[in-house]
Motif scaffolding. Structure first.
Motif, short mmCIF file in Angstrom:
data_model
loop_
_atom_site.label_atom_id
_atom_site.label_comp_id
_atom_site.label_asym_id
_atom_site.label_seq_id
_atom_site.Cartn_x
_atom_site.Cartn_y
_atom_site.Cartn_z
N LEU A 65 -1.08 -30.67 -78.21
CA LEU A 65 -1.26 -29.93 -79.47
C LEU A 65 -0.26 -28.78 -79.56
O LEU A 65 0.35 -28.40 -78.57
CB LEU A 65 -2.69 -29.37 -79.53
CG LEU A 65 -3.83 -30.39 -79.43
CD1 LEU A 65 -5.16 -29.67 -79.26
CD2 LEU A 65 -3.85 -31.29 -80.65
N ASP A 66 -0.14 -28.19 -80.75
CA ASP A 66 0.76 -27.04 -80.89
C ASP A 66 0.09 -25.78 -80.34
O ASP A 66 -1.08 -25.78 -79.98
CB ASP A 66 1.25 -26.88 -82.33
CG ASP A 66 0.22 -26.32 -83.30
OD1 ASP A 66 -0.78 -25.69 -82.87
OD2 ASP A 66 0.41 -26.48 -84.52
N ARG A 67 0.86 -24.69 -80.27
CA ARG A 67 0.35 -23.47 -79.64
C ARG A 67 -0.84 -22.88 -80.39
O ARG A 67 -1.82 -22.46 -79.77
CB ARG A 67 1.46 -22.42 -79.51
CG ARG A 67 0.92 -21.12 -78.88
CD ARG A 67 1.95 -20.29 -78.18
NE ARG A 67 2.54 -20.86 -76.99
CZ ARG A 67 1.98 -20.87 -75.78
NH1 ARG A 67 0.78 -20.35 -75.59
NH2 ARG A 67 2.61 -21.38 -74.76
N GLY A 68 -0.80 -22.86 -81.72
CA GLY A 68 -1.91 -22.29 -82.47
C GLY A 68 -3.21 -23.04 -82.22
O GLY A 68 -4.26 -22.44 -81.95
N GLU A 69 -3.14 -24.37 -82.29
CA GLU A 69 -4.33 -25.19 -82.02
C GLU A 69 -4.81 -25.00 -80.58
O GLU A 69 -6.01 -24.88 -80.33
CB GLU A 69 -4.01 -26.67 -82.25
CG GLU A 69 -3.75 -27.02 -83.69
CD GLU A 69 -3.06 -28.36 -83.87
OE1 GLU A 69 -3.13 -28.89 -84.96
OE2 GLU A 69 -2.44 -28.87 -82.91
N SER A 70 -3.87 -24.96 -79.65
CA SER A 70 -4.21 -24.84 -78.23
C SER A 70 -4.91 -23.53 -77.94
O SER A 70 -5.95 -23.49 -77.27
CB SER A 70 -2.95 -24.97 -77.37
OG SER A 70 -2.38 -26.26 -77.54
N GLU A 71 -4.35 -22.43 -78.45
CA GLU A 71 -4.98 -21.12 -78.24
C GLU A 71 -6.34 -21.05 -78.95
O GLU A 71 -7.29 -20.49 -78.40
CB GLU A 71 -4.08 -19.99 -78.72
CG GLU A 71 -2.90 -19.72 -77.80
CD GLU A 71 -2.13 -18.46 -78.18
OE1 GLU A 71 -2.58 -17.69 -79.06
OE2 GLU A 71 -1.06 -18.23 -77.58
N ALA A 72 -6.42 -21.62 -80.15
CA ALA A 72 -7.68 -21.58 -80.90
C ALA A 72 -8.78 -22.34 -80.16
O ALA A 72 -9.91 -21.86 -80.06
CB ALA A 72 -7.48 -22.15 -82.32
N LEU A 73 -8.45 -23.51 -79.64
CA LEU A 73 -9.44 -24.30 -78.90
C LEU A 73 -9.88 -23.57 -77.62
O LEU A 73 -11.08 -23.51 -77.32
CB LEU A 73 -8.89 -25.68 -78.56
CG LEU A 73 -8.78 -26.65 -79.74
CD1 LEU A 73 -7.92 -27.85 -79.37
CD2 LEU A 73 -10.15 -27.09 -80.22
N ALA A 74 -8.92 -23.01 -76.89
CA ALA A 74 -9.26 -22.29 -75.66
C ALA A 74 -10.14 -21.08 -75.98
O ALA A 74 -11.14 -20.83 -75.29
CB ALA A 74 -7.98 -21.87 -74.93
N LEU A 75 -9.79 -20.35 -77.03
CA LEU A 75 -10.59 -19.18 -77.42
C LEU A 75 -11.99 -19.60 -77.86
O LEU A 75 -12.98 -18.97 -77.48
CB LEU A 75 -9.87 -18.41 -78.54
CG LEU A 75 -10.57 -17.16 -79.06
CD1 LEU A 75 -10.78 -16.13 -77.95
CD2 LEU A 75 -9.76 -16.55 -80.21
N ALA A 76 -12.08 -20.67 -78.64
CA ALA A 76 -13.38 -21.13 -79.11
C ALA A 76 -14.29 -21.51 -77.94
O ALA A 76 -15.49 -21.22 -77.96
CB ALA A 76 -13.21 -22.32 -80.06
#
Length: 166
Positions: A84-95
C-alpha cells in the motif's frame, strides 16, 4: 443498519481520499458531526497539503476536530508499505494502535487490508449516506455525481445503484 452500523463511532482514523472528497464538497464538518474527533497520520496530512494538479490543498489546521497523530509501530507501517502507499499504511497502523472503531478509506486494496486485519473500512459514500440518514445532507446522488465529474472519483455501477436505493 446503516453503512457503518447503528453504533456511534468514537475513534476513527482517515486516509487521504475521504477528507479530500469531503473538502471538495465543502463537507469536512460532516466528520465532526458523525464522529467527533478524527485522527490522521502525518503522511495523510502531507498528501492533503501536496495536492495533485487541479486539486485544492486541504489545510487540516482549519478543522480542529481532525488531529494528526503518528503511528508508533513503524515496523507495522513498513509491513503495510509492501502493498500500500504511505498514507494508507500509516492510517492502518494508527487505526490498529488506537483500536479505531472504523477507518475512512476508499481505495480497494486498503479496504481489503483493513478487513483482513479486523478494521471496519468506511468509504466516502458511506459517510454521505450516514449524513443523509442523520438529516445532515439532503441528497447523496448529486454529491456523488460531483465527485465523479470533478475529482474523477470512481464508483462501480453496483455501488452507485446501492446509493440510489438507500
Amino acid at each position: 443498519p446503516g453503512p457503518v452500523g447503528d453504533v456511534t463511532l468514537a475513534v476513527v482514523v482517515s486516509d487521504t481520499s475521504p477528507i479530500r472528497a469531503l473538502a471538495h464538497l465543502g463537507l469536512v464538518e460532516l466528520l465532526r458531526d458523525l464522529f467527533g474527533d478524527v485522527l490522521v497520520p502525518p503522511a495523510v496530512e502531507t498528501e492533503l497539503r501536496a495536492s495533485p494538479a487541479g486539486l485544492p490543498v486541504v489545510d487540516l489546521g482549519q478543522f480542529p476536530f481532525i488531529r494528526v497523530q503518528a503511528p508508533l509501530d513503524q515496523a507495522q507501517v513498513q509491513q503495510f508499505l509492501q502493498s500500500l502507499d504511505r498514507g494508507e499504511s500509516e492510517a492502518l497502523a494508527l487505526a490498529l494502535e488506537v483500536q479505531a472503531d472504523a477507518i475512512l478509506m476508499d481505495e480497494a486494496a486498503g479496504r481489503a487490508m483493513a478487513k483482513q486485519i479486523g478494521l471496519q473500512p468506511v468509504r466516502v459514500l458511506g459517510l454521505l449516506l450516514r449524513g443523509k440518514q442523520r438529516g445532515l445532507i439532503v441528497s447523496v446522488v448529486p454529491l456523488v455525481d460531483r465527485l465523479e465529474a470533478e475529482l474523477g472519483f470512481f464508483l462501480s455501477a453496483a455501488v452507485r445503484a446501492e446509493a440510489r436505493r438507500l
